[in-house]
Design an enzyme around this catalytic site. Structure first.
Site, mmCIF file in Angstrom:
data_model
loop_
_atom_site.group_PDB
_atom_site.id
_atom_site.type_symbol
_atom_site.label_atom_id
_atom_site.label_comp_id
_atom_site.label_asym_id
_atom_site.label_seq_id
_atom_site.Cartn_x
_atom_site.Cartn_y
_atom_site.Cartn_z
ATOM 1 N N ALA A 62 50.208 51.701 48.822
ATOM 2 C CA ALA A 62 50.666 52.281 47.746
ATOM 3 C C ALA A 62 51.361 50.968 46.523
ATOM 4 O O ALA A 62 51.797 50.351 46.144
ATOM 5 C CB ALA A 62 52.120 52.313 47.762
ATOM 6 N N GLU A 117 40.539 54.112 43.557
ATOM 7 C CA GLU A 117 40.365 53.027 43.611
ATOM 8 C C GLU A 117 39.443 51.903 42.924
ATOM 9 O O GLU A 117 38.728 51.575 43.318
ATOM 10 C CB GLU A 117 39.587 52.594 45.371
ATOM 11 C CG GLU A 117 40.086 53.308 46.532
ATOM 12 C CD GLU A 117 39.970 52.773 47.990
ATOM 13 O OE1 GLU A 117 39.291 51.704 47.893
ATOM 14 O OE2 GLU A 117 40.703 53.270 49.275
HETATM 15 N N1 CAA Z 1 38.530 40.378 43.371
HETATM 16 C C1 CAA Z 1 39.290 39.750 43.598
HETATM 17 N N2 CAA Z 1 40.486 39.049 42.273
HETATM 18 C C2 CAA Z 1 40.967 40.027 41.631
HETATM 19 C C3 CAA Z 1 40.042 40.728 40.744
HETATM 20 C C4 CAA Z 1 38.646 41.547 42.143
HETATM 21 N N3 CAA Z 1 38.274 42.562 41.971
HETATM 22 N N4 CAA Z 1 40.284 41.701 40.036
HETATM 23 C C5 CAA Z 1 40.587 40.831 39.191
HETATM 24 N N5 CAA Z 1 41.118 39.665 40.296
HETATM 25 C C6 CAA Z 1 41.901 39.338 40.475
HETATM 26 C C7 CAA Z 1 42.054 37.644 39.420
HETATM 27 O O1 CAA Z 1 41.356 36.872 39.652
HETATM 28 C C8 CAA Z 1 43.492 37.203 38.979
HETATM 29 O O2 CAA Z 1 43.943 36.697 39.928
HETATM 30 P P1 CAA Z 1 44.412 35.299 40.011
HETATM 31 O O3 CAA Z 1 45.365 35.194 38.701
HETATM 32 O O4 CAA Z 1 45.066 34.549 41.310
HETATM 33 O O5 CAA Z 1 43.583 33.793 39.386
HETATM 34 C C9 CAA Z 1 43.941 38.710 38.715
HETATM 35 O O6 CAA Z 1 43.705 39.235 39.822
HETATM 36 C C10 CAA Z 1 44.450 39.537 37.315
HETATM 37 O O7 CAA Z 1 42.859 39.419 36.892
HETATM 38 P P2 CAA Z 1 43.337 39.752 35.394
HETATM 39 O O8 CAA Z 1 43.597 38.936 34.617
HETATM 40 O O9 CAA Z 1 41.169 39.407 35.228
HETATM 41 O O10 CAA Z 1 43.787 40.678 34.543
HETATM 42 P P3 CAA Z 1 43.752 42.677 34.688
HETATM 43 O O11 CAA Z 1 44.868 43.313 34.324
HETATM 44 O O12 CAA Z 1 42.793 41.903 33.037
HETATM 45 O O13 CAA Z 1 43.331 43.516 35.081
HETATM 46 C C11 CAA Z 1 42.161 45.042 36.742
HETATM 47 C C12 CAA Z 1 42.869 43.783 36.107
HETATM 48 C C13 CAA Z 1 40.947 44.439 37.561
HETATM 49 C C14 CAA Z 1 41.709 45.440 35.733
HETATM 50 C C15 CAA Z 1 42.997 45.460 38.262
HETATM 51 O O14 CAA Z 1 44.170 46.009 37.584
HETATM 52 C C16 CAA Z 1 42.458 46.686 38.572
HETATM 53 O O15 CAA Z 1 41.282 46.442 39.474
HETATM 54 N N6 CAA Z 1 42.834 47.736 38.277
HETATM 55 C C17 CAA Z 1 42.469 49.049 39.177
HETATM 56 C C18 CAA Z 1 43.548 49.171 40.293
HETATM 57 C C19 CAA Z 1 42.559 50.391 41.455
HETATM 58 O O16 CAA Z 1 41.773 49.880 41.940
HETATM 59 N N7 CAA Z 1 43.554 50.560 41.756
HETATM 60 C C20 CAA Z 1 43.249 51.695 42.808
HETATM 61 C C21 CAA Z 1 44.524 51.929 43.308
HETATM 62 S S1 CAA Z 1 44.257 52.553 45.034
HETATM 63 C C22 CAA Z 1 43.352 53.622 45.216
HETATM 64 O O17 CAA Z 1 43.323 54.850 44.592
HETATM 65 C C23 CAA Z 1 43.804 54.253 47.033
HETATM 66 C C24 CAA Z 1 43.852 55.769 47.256
HETATM 67 O O18 CAA Z 1 44.273 56.270 46.750
HETATM 68 C C25 CAA Z 1 42.457 55.349 47.838
#
Ligand code: CAA
Length: 381
Positions: free
Chosen positions: A124, A363
């Site tokens: 979640a 995801e």
């Molecule tokens: N792997 C590891 N770390 C990551 C990452 C990745 N792919 N993407 C971002 N991070 C880390 C960054 O390194 C940073 O870490 P630190 O502060 O420790 O250095 C932190 O996350 C924040 O990253 P950003 O500054 O880049 O943040 P942002 O707001 O600009 O971007 C984002 C973040 C990549 C857009 C992120 O919010 C994201 O992935 N969003 C999508 C969310 C998602 O996939 N939701 C799915 C819901 S679950 C689901 O769908 C399950 C289901 O029901 C089937």
């Protein structure tokens, strides 16, 4: 990269294929129409070891690799992508996360029954205002003695009503933004935790999706996964592997679309011959088959990198982005090849399109995948 599968990997694939055809296929149309959760099927998948595939046997898992997981996910999703997503969430988002980051207490108490398939998990992260913008968490948690008290709403949670254990991301220190997010393991049935409405979905209808509502919900401190403030990193790291599972799910739908198209083209006659003899149909089938082969390779590459403990963030995003896109394209072409028959439930291909569409969304939407890919490339060079 070598993609000769081992005998064990092929055996797992065959087991998944036989199970899907014998146990999942017969009820798939009815469950889709009635949006009915496949309780018995999920129980049997657990008994086969398919709900904790990558978990070590020390914690009740099957101790298999990611490549085997992809092969099994593909076979299950080929027959029913709803069963695929239920399996994927328990494997990639829940058990992998708990084995990698959970305390010994969490592993003993929660991971073992989840990996054995005796319990089901949910993940979640999303909220009404935090989908792609996942750092924008509004669910709050504050400490009171040996407990954290959770308040907030989580949205679009797969396995929502049917899960037993939930990994809930909540903001424990608002001023620290994403570095103040913590993951809690929350048990179903505790005070202050209710399910919201079940979503009436376009596809993957036999999986269950709902919101979760937390009101003054007390969770013991020992149920923190990893440590305070690590919840966003937990979610991101877990989703990197989850995206390989969703690529495999999309691959199953693309393969199903291709196989249904070939079968139908060899049976259906038009202008005095099977439609497979018309170049218009041959071009479509050739195009679909080429995309499916590319999709297999890109998914296996991400899985093999993960198994080799090499970086796979970019490759899992690429696999999820590419395979979900071609799954939608292949399902659309399958409908076109089937003509009017493709538009009715009996021939399944209309469901393939409805099921495929969500793989471009959950995801991490495909727009988010391209952000992950681009950021990764730009920081490499
Ligand atoms: N792997 C590891 N770390 C990551 C990452 C990745 N792919 N993407 C971002 N991070 C880390 C960054 O390194 C940073 O870490 P630190 O502060 O420790 O250095 C932190 O996350 C924040 O990253 P950003 O500054 O880049 O943040 P942002 O707001 O600009 O971007 C984002 C973040 C990549 C857009 C992120 O919010 C994201 O992935 N969003 C999508 C969310 C998602 O996939 N939701 C799915 C819901 S679950 C689901 O769908 C399950 C289901 O029901 C089937």
């Amino acid at each position: 990269m070598n993609f000769d599968f081992t005998e064990e990997q092929l055996m797992i694939q065959q087991t998944a294929k036989e199970f899907a055809e014998a146990e999942i296929a017969p009820s798939s149309i009815e469950r889709d129409i009635n949006a009915e959760f496949p309780h018995e099927i999920i129980k049997k998948l657990g008994e086969l070891g398919f709900l904790g595939m990558m978990v070590s046997p020390d914690y009740g898992g099957a101790g298999m690799d990611t490549v085997s997981y992809v092969l099994a996910m593909m076979e299950i999703s080929k027959v029913d992508a709803s069963c695929g997503v239920i399996m994927s969430v328990n494997n990639s988002l829940v058990t992998w996360g708990l084995e990698t980051y959970g305390s010994d207490f969490i592993k003993q108490k929660y991971l073992i029954p989840l990996a054995k398939g005796e319990k089901l998990g949910a993940f979640a992260l999303s909220e009404p205002e935090a989908g792609s913008d996942a750092t924008n968490q509004h669910t709050l948690a504050h400490r009171e003695g040996d407990f954290f008290v959770l308040d907030g709403i989580k949205n679009w949670i797969t396995n929502g009503r049917n899960a037993d254990y939930y990994l809930v991301m909540a903001q424990t220190e608002v001023e620290k933004k994403h570095k103040g997010i913590t993951t809690f393991l929350v048990e179903k049935g505790i005070d202050g935790f209710e399910h919201g409405k079940k979503e009436d979905k376009m596809g993957i209808r036999s999986s269950d999706t709902c919101s979760l509502i937390f009101t003054n919900c007390k969770v013991p401190v020992e149920n923190i996964v990893w440590e305070e403030g690590k919840g966003f990193n937990f979610a991101m790291n877990t989703l990197n592997g989850g995206r390989i599972g969703i690529a495999a799910q999309a691959l199953g739908i693309a393969v199903a679309s291709l196989e249904a198209s070939i079968k139908y083209a060899k049976q259906r006659k038009a202008f005095g011959t099977e439609i497979a003899n018309h170049q218009a149909i041959q071009f479509k089938i050739a195009e679909m088959a080429t995309k499916v082969e590319a999709a297999k390779l890109i998914t296996m590459q991400a899985a093999a990198l993960k198994d080799a403990h090499k970086p796979y963030v970019k490759e899992s995003a690429m696999a999820k982005y590419y395979v979900s896109k071609i799954a939608v394209e292949c399902a659309l072409e399958a409908i076109q090849i089937h003509g009017g028959y493709g538009y009715v439930r009996e021939y399944l291909v209309e469901r393939y399109l409805r099921d495929a569409k969500i793989t471009e969304i959950y995801e991490g939407t495909n727009e988010i995948q391209r952000i992950v890919i681009a950021r990764s490339l730009l920081s490499e060079h």
